[in-house]
Design a protein around this motif. Structure first.
Motif, mmCIF file in Angstrom:
data_model
loop_
_atom_site.group_PDB
_atom_site.id
_atom_site.type_symbol
_atom_site.label_atom_id
_atom_site.label_comp_id
_atom_site.label_asym_id
_atom_site.label_seq_id
_atom_site.Cartn_x
_atom_site.Cartn_y
_atom_site.Cartn_z
ATOM 1 N N ASN A 53 1.093 -1.171 0.344
ATOM 2 C CA ASN A 53 0.034 -0.624 -0.114
ATOM 3 C C ASN A 53 1.219 1.735 0.252
ATOM 4 O O ASN A 53 0.854 1.984 -0.665
ATOM 5 N N ALA A 54 1.838 1.388 1.159
ATOM 6 C CA ALA A 54 2.067 3.133 1.026
ATOM 7 C C ALA A 54 3.456 2.847 0.250
ATOM 8 O O ALA A 54 3.311 4.535 -0.705
ATOM 9 N N PHE A 189 16.131 -3.110 0.647
ATOM 10 C CA PHE A 189 14.383 -3.242 0.526
ATOM 11 C C PHE A 189 13.931 -3.596 2.279
ATOM 12 O O PHE A 189 13.228 -3.471 2.324
ATOM 13 N N LEU A 190 14.886 -4.490 3.090
ATOM 14 C CA LEU A 190 13.826 -4.428 4.054
ATOM 15 C C LEU A 190 13.440 -2.992 4.644
ATOM 16 O O LEU A 190 12.885 -3.030 5.383
ATOM 17 N N ALA A 191 14.825 -2.388 5.119
ATOM 18 C CA ALA A 191 14.418 -0.796 5.588
ATOM 19 C C ALA A 191 13.416 0.473 4.507
ATOM 20 O O ALA A 191 12.314 0.523 5.846
ATOM 21 N N VAL A 192 12.909 -0.582 3.859
ATOM 22 C CA VAL A 192 11.868 0.385 2.543
ATOM 23 C C VAL A 192 10.587 0.059 3.869
ATOM 24 O O VAL A 192 10.023 0.413 3.585
ATOM 25 N N SER A 193 10.601 -1.850 3.223
ATOM 26 C CA SER A 193 9.777 -2.012 3.814
ATOM 27 C C SER A 193 8.647 -1.682 5.460
ATOM 28 O O SER A 193 7.688 -2.355 5.495
ATOM 29 N N TYR A 194 10.034 -2.147 5.651
ATOM 30 C CA TYR A 194 9.454 -1.819 7.677
ATOM 31 C C TYR A 194 9.202 0.200 7.660
ATOM 32 O O TYR A 194 8.237 0.903 8.225
ATOM 33 N N THR A 195 9.926 1.276 6.659
ATOM 34 C CA THR A 195 9.277 1.693 7.221
ATOM 35 C C THR A 195 8.182 2.089 6.693
ATOM 36 O O THR A 195 7.239 3.492 6.264
ATOM 37 N N ASP A 196 7.993 1.252 5.983
ATOM 38 C CA ASP A 196 6.909 1.853 4.774
ATOM 39 C C ASP A 196 5.079 1.494 5.490
ATOM 40 O O ASP A 196 4.113 2.079 5.817
ATOM 41 N N VAL A 197 5.486 -0.115 6.791
ATOM 42 C CA VAL A 197 4.438 0.365 7.454
ATOM 43 C C VAL A 197 4.023 1.490 8.118
ATOM 44 O O VAL A 197 3.059 1.980 8.281
ATOM 45 N N VAL A 198 5.155 1.426 9.539
ATOM 46 C CA VAL A 198 4.550 3.018 9.922
ATOM 47 C C VAL A 198 3.928 3.806 8.536
ATOM 48 O O VAL A 198 2.877 5.045 9.428
ATOM 49 N N ALA A 200 1.948 3.823 5.836
ATOM 50 C CA ALA A 200 0.663 3.379 5.456
ATOM 51 C C ALA A 200 0.236 3.818 6.509
ATOM 52 O O ALA A 200 -1.331 4.238 6.397
ATOM 53 N N VAL A 201 0.182 2.978 8.294
ATOM 54 C CA VAL A 201 -0.414 4.001 9.137
ATOM 55 C C VAL A 201 -0.126 5.050 9.266
ATOM 56 O O VAL A 201 -1.774 5.661 9.612
ATOM 57 N N MET A 202 0.481 5.606 8.788
ATOM 58 C CA MET A 202 0.627 7.684 9.456
ATOM 59 C C MET A 202 -0.253 8.077 7.971
ATOM 60 O O MET A 202 -1.494 9.106 8.087
ATOM 61 N N MET A 203 -0.605 7.637 7.024
ATOM 62 C CA MET A 203 -2.075 8.138 5.796
ATOM 63 C C MET A 203 -2.735 7.531 5.887
ATOM 64 O O MET A 203 -3.528 8.485 5.813
ATOM 65 N N TRP A 204 -3.247 6.694 6.570
ATOM 66 C CA TRP A 204 -4.254 6.105 6.980
ATOM 67 C C TRP A 204 -5.517 7.133 8.122
ATOM 68 O O TRP A 204 -6.366 7.237 8.330
ATOM 69 N N ALA A 287 -6.063 -9.606 2.237
ATOM 70 C CA ALA A 287 -7.230 -9.128 2.366
ATOM 71 C C ALA A 287 -6.864 -7.784 3.246
ATOM 72 O O ALA A 287 -7.423 -6.806 3.364
ATOM 73 N N VAL A 288 -5.351 -7.873 4.124
ATOM 74 C CA VAL A 288 -5.035 -6.540 4.671
ATOM 75 C C VAL A 288 -4.924 -4.447 3.729
ATOM 76 O O VAL A 288 -5.386 -3.866 3.790
ATOM 77 N N SER A 289 -4.458 -5.211 2.481
ATOM 78 C CA SER A 289 -3.867 -4.561 1.644
ATOM 79 C C SER A 289 -5.056 -3.706 0.881
ATOM 80 O O SER A 289 -5.327 -2.424 0.815
ATOM 81 N N VAL A 290 -6.399 -4.670 0.485
ATOM 82 C CA VAL A 290 -7.391 -4.257 -0.230
ATOM 83 C C VAL A 290 -8.033 -3.313 0.829
ATOM 84 O O VAL A 290 -8.621 -2.412 -0.459
ATOM 85 N N ALA A 291 -8.438 -3.807 1.455
ATOM 86 C CA ALA A 291 -9.340 -3.357 2.738
ATOM 87 C C ALA A 291 -8.533 -2.120 2.811
ATOM 88 O O ALA A 291 -9.340 -0.538 3.214
ATOM 89 N N TRP A 292 -7.048 -1.696 3.044
ATOM 90 C CA TRP A 292 -6.914 -0.730 3.740
ATOM 91 C C TRP A 292 -6.692 0.700 2.197
ATOM 92 O O TRP A 292 -7.278 1.380 1.947
#
Length: 513
Positions: A53-54, A189-198, A200-204, A287-292
């Motif tokens: 998502n992010a 990739f790991l840095a990008v993926s973990y920062t993406d989680v933070v 994504a939450v901020m954006m939503w 499911a998580v991704s599409v709901a977001w």
């Protein structure tokens, strides 16, 4: 110093510290090209879903879409509908099979399982192409279109810093890209993926809070004229001319829905499918991704409506893509505003970092390693990738600094290029056993070239207003089927296909009690 400015400076600084901290945290875990490019294929379902998502919903979601609704009305919402359908479809028909195929396809050059790290290497191995054409052409397409895509994020970043801090967009672009490059450079990739989680939450959270506060403020202001809302719901031209028929015009509907096709070919999103831990994690991640995604786009559309009602038609905003930050600054406490504005920055950075990573992977894995030094050491490849991140970022910043293109224009151009250049090829490669490398090459070249040419051709000659994705996908499909017979589907390719299909179906079976 103004309290609002101080709050924004401190919240932005705290956000930057967290992002860089995550990059430093995973720095020592990045020891091979597989770690840098796909995180060792160990993303769990939550990280894979939210990271998708992010990495996808950039400044387009928080700036471009609300701005398009504010400027042009409900007709632009067809884009959100198309994207929702396309995003769900990509998780259903692409994610699981691509995860298996990229790991299991026989290496076209050396034999054995390939563990393809990029789309370009996957295509070469899937079609047993020893000419290097598939890998080279696809890598060139990735680099070319990502320069525009990353540039769109930098343009959005420049606009945000200009509005919040009053600094020039040029300085903002340079400052922003420096931060993105730094933590991507460190952790891959790991840095990008973990920062993406933070992120994504901020954006939503920001998308949830601001429209609610805006609607409450609008409804509570008895003196405010909210008649414009009906015009937005009906569709309008400019900023107020009612045009109900425009919302349902065939070109508007088809062009909007066509955006969904793009999901089949976006390398930065497909990388999440390739990096997920296993096929069994795909349903939950989807499911998580599409709901977001669905909820976030709905809230972004509401944001555009709220902007029309709050700022009105007559005076309006000088830049329609500033609807979200303008509402934040008008309605929120300075400290809350700082946090919410940081969410817009998160949206921009979360996509730019993913795109930088994929583009650098194309240079390293599909350029340096494939054609220059195949036996390079793992650590050498990591450092070459880091250098490539810097090179791509500098080139994209040059594009962002050279013109005044809007976020929506740049994203639309790159999205069509990827969607048409890769989408039909990737989809058919997963489901058509007899597909050959010549069909794949024709589809990529035809789709990508049409996406580039269409806008100019349509503006100067045809004047249809049709989004480039539609004709480009048609050309790609025609190219695949017309030229497929010039190549040969080998027995080894057929065996790979059957093996992948069997493994995928077995992985999908429920575990018996």
């Amino acid at each position: 110093m103004d309290k609002s400015l101080l709050a924004s400076i401190l919240t932005f600084a705290a956000y930057f510290v967290v992002m860089v901290g995550i990059g430093l945290w995973v720095y020592k875990r990045t020891v091979s090209l597989s770690d840098f490019v796909l995180g060792g294929r160990r993303l769990n379902s939550w990280v894979a879903g939210l990271s998708a998502n992010a990495s996808d919903f950039s400044g387009w979601l928080l700036l471009g879409l609300p701005g398009a609704i504010y400027l042009s009305g409900l007709g632009e919402a067809w884009i959100a509908v198309g994207l929702a359908l396309g995003f769900a479809g990509s998780w259903i028909v692409i994610a699981g099979r691509l995860r298996v195929y990229t790991e299991r396809a026989t290496d076209a050059r050396s034999g054995g399982e390939s563990d393809s790290l990029t789309l370009s290497s996957y295509l070469e191995n899937r079609f047993s192409d020893r000419t290097g054409l598939l890998r080279g052409v696809s890598a060139v397409l990735i680099l070319a279109f990502y320069l525009f895509y990353v540039a769109s994020g930098l343009v959005a970043m420049g606009g945000l810093f200009e509005q919040v801090f009053g600094m020039s967009s040029a300085v903002a672009i340079i400052a922003g890209v420096s931060i993105v490059v730094f933590y991507t450079f460190l952790g891959g990739f790991l840095a990008v993926s973990y920062t993406d989680v933070v992120q994504a939450v901020m954006m939503w959270v920001a998308l949830l809070i601001v429209p609610i506060v805006a609607v409450v403020a609008i409804m509570g202001d008895e003196g405010r004229d909210i008649g414009g809302i009906s015009a937005v719901l009906g569709g309008f031209e400019g900023q107020g001319s009612l045009d109900i028929g425009g919302v349902l015009a065939p070109v508007v509907v088809i062009s909007g829905l066509a955006w969904g096709i793009g999901y089949l070919g976006q390398p930065h999103i497909l990388a999440r499918f390739m990096g997920i831990r296993s096929v069994k994690d795909v349903p939950r991640a989807g499911a998580v991704s599409v709901a977001w995604a669905v909820s976030a786009m709905t809230l972004a559309v509401v944001m555009g409506f709220a902007g029309v009602a709050f700022f009105g038609f007559e005076e309006g905003l000088e830049n329609s893509e500033n609807v979200f930050p303008s509402l934040i600054q008008a309605l929120m406490n300075p400290w809350v505003a700082g946090l919410l504005l940081a969410a817009i920055l998160a949206a921009v950075m979360s996509t730019a970092d993913s795109q930088l990573l994929v583009a650098s992977s194309a240079l390293t894995e599909d350029g340096y390693r494939a054609f220059l030094k195949r036996d390079a050491s793992p650590l050498t490849l990591v450092w070459v990738s880091r250098g490539a991140v810097v090179a791509v970022a500098v080139a994209a910043a040059g594009i962002a600094l050279s013109g005044n293109n809007t976020v929506m224009d740049l994203v639309g151009y790159a999205w069509a290029g990827f969607g048409a250049g890769f989408g039909p090829v990737i989809l058919l490669s997963l489901y058509w056993k007899r597909m050959t490398w010549t069909g794949a090459l024709a589809g990529m070249v035809g789709g990508g070239a049409t996406a580039v040419i269409w806008d100019v051709l349509d503006e100067k000659v045809l004047e249809t207003g049709l989004y480039a994705m539609v004709p480009a996908v048609v050309v790609s499909l025609v190219g695949i089927f017309v030229f497929n017979g010039l190549g040969r589907a080998t027995d080894a390719m057929g065996e790979d296909f059957d093996r992948v299909d069997t493994e995928y179906r077995e992985a999908k079976k429920p575990v018996s009690a």
